[in-house]
Design a protein around this motif. Structure first.
Motif, mmCIF file in Angstrom:
data_model
loop_
_atom_site.group_PDB
_atom_site.id
_atom_site.type_symbol
_atom_site.label_atom_id
_atom_site.label_comp_id
_atom_site.label_asym_id
_atom_site.label_seq_id
_atom_site.Cartn_x
_atom_site.Cartn_y
_atom_site.Cartn_z
ATOM 1 N N VAL A 1 0.930 -1.070 0.161
ATOM 2 C CA VAL A 1 -0.163 -0.289 0.202
ATOM 3 C C VAL A 1 0.907 1.305 0.039
ATOM 4 O O VAL A 1 2.069 1.083 0.774
ATOM 5 N N THR A 2 0.773 1.891 -0.870
ATOM 6 C CA THR A 2 1.463 3.247 -0.743
ATOM 7 C C THR A 2 0.882 4.929 -0.726
ATOM 8 O O THR A 2 -0.399 4.907 -1.526
ATOM 9 N N PHE A 3 0.889 5.068 0.683
ATOM 10 C CA PHE A 3 -0.332 6.830 1.037
ATOM 11 C C PHE A 3 0.406 8.458 0.360
ATOM 12 O O PHE A 3 1.634 7.585 0.923
ATOM 13 N N SER B 1 3.562 -4.733 7.458
ATOM 14 C CA SER B 1 3.737 -4.210 6.437
ATOM 15 C C SER B 1 4.629 -4.891 5.766
ATOM 16 O O SER B 1 5.464 -4.919 6.153
ATOM 17 N N LEU B 2 3.893 -4.840 4.419
ATOM 18 C CA LEU B 2 4.907 -5.652 3.350
ATOM 19 C C LEU B 2 5.149 -4.551 2.079
ATOM 20 O O LEU B 2 4.060 -4.148 1.675
ATOM 21 N N ASP C 1 5.550 -2.121 12.676
ATOM 22 C CA ASP C 1 7.358 -2.278 11.720
ATOM 23 C C ASP C 1 7.626 -1.297 11.306
ATOM 24 O O ASP C 1 8.876 -2.120 9.843
ATOM 25 N N LEU C 2 6.595 -0.148 10.968
ATOM 26 C CA LEU C 2 7.114 0.861 9.922
ATOM 27 C C LEU C 2 7.541 1.450 10.444
ATOM 28 O O LEU C 2 8.522 2.043 11.556
ATOM 29 N N GLY D 1 9.460 -6.313 10.727
ATOM 30 C CA GLY D 1 8.332 -8.062 9.730
ATOM 31 C C GLY D 1 8.791 -8.596 9.091
ATOM 32 O O GLY D 1 10.433 -9.074 8.782
ATOM 33 N N CYS D 2 8.060 -9.207 9.052
ATOM 34 C CA CYS D 2 8.741 -10.602 8.088
ATOM 35 C C CYS D 2 8.673 -10.126 6.191
ATOM 36 O O CYS D 2 7.678 -8.973 6.189
ATOM 37 N N GLN D 3 9.812 -9.130 5.804
ATOM 38 C CA GLN D 3 10.430 -8.900 4.364
ATOM 39 C C GLN D 3 10.791 -10.018 3.242
ATOM 40 O O GLN D 3 10.693 -9.483 2.413
ATOM 41 N N ILE D 4 10.076 -10.652 3.414
ATOM 42 C CA ILE D 4 9.660 -12.071 2.409
ATOM 43 C C ILE D 4 8.439 -11.524 1.926
ATOM 44 O O ILE D 4 6.985 -11.986 2.019
ATOM 45 N N SER D 5 8.812 -11.751 -0.058
ATOM 46 C CA SER D 5 7.752 -11.259 -0.495
ATOM 47 C C SER D 5 7.833 -11.740 -1.460
ATOM 48 O O SER D 5 9.091 -12.204 -2.308
#
Length: 108
Positions: free
Chosen positions: A4-6, A21-22, A40-41, A62-66
């Motif tokens: 998501v991009t704000f 977040s990822l 995790d921001l 946070g988990c950074q696996i995509s």
């Protein structure tokens, strides 16, 4: 949040709690009196953003696996196929032994 991009947003008197977040980014956003609790921001996710009177509690990684970036569906199915293929000789041998020595003996 996932990817998501704000952009150009205002967050006033908000609480972000238990957020993982990822690929989530805040671009050119303003945060006023905002609390981040157990998220995790991290700083790199706030691109050209302004943080006014914001507090961060219990920041976690946070988990950074995509799966879009690191793994493709092909590899996931291929590894499952290899696992199934590895069991095949044992299944064939057990089926032949079951015919020769009988089911009850095999069960024992």
């Amino acid at each position: 949040f996932k990817s998501v991009t704000f952009e150009d947003s205002l967050f006033k008197n908000c609480v972000f709690e238990d957020i993982t977040s990822l690929n989530t980014y805040f671009r050119n956003c303003t945060f006023i009196n905002t609390t981040f609790y157990n998220t995790d921001l991290e700083q790199y996710k706030f691109v050209d953003s302004e943080l006014i009177n914001c507090t961060f509690f219990h920041v976690r990684t946070g988990c950074q696996i995509s799966f879009d970036d690191d793994y493709s569906a092909y590899w996931i199915y291929f590894v499952n196929f290899l696992g199934t293929l590895a069991v095949l000789p044992g299944n064939i041998v057990s089926a032949l032994l079951m015919d020769r020595i009988g089911r009850l003996t095999m069960l024992g």
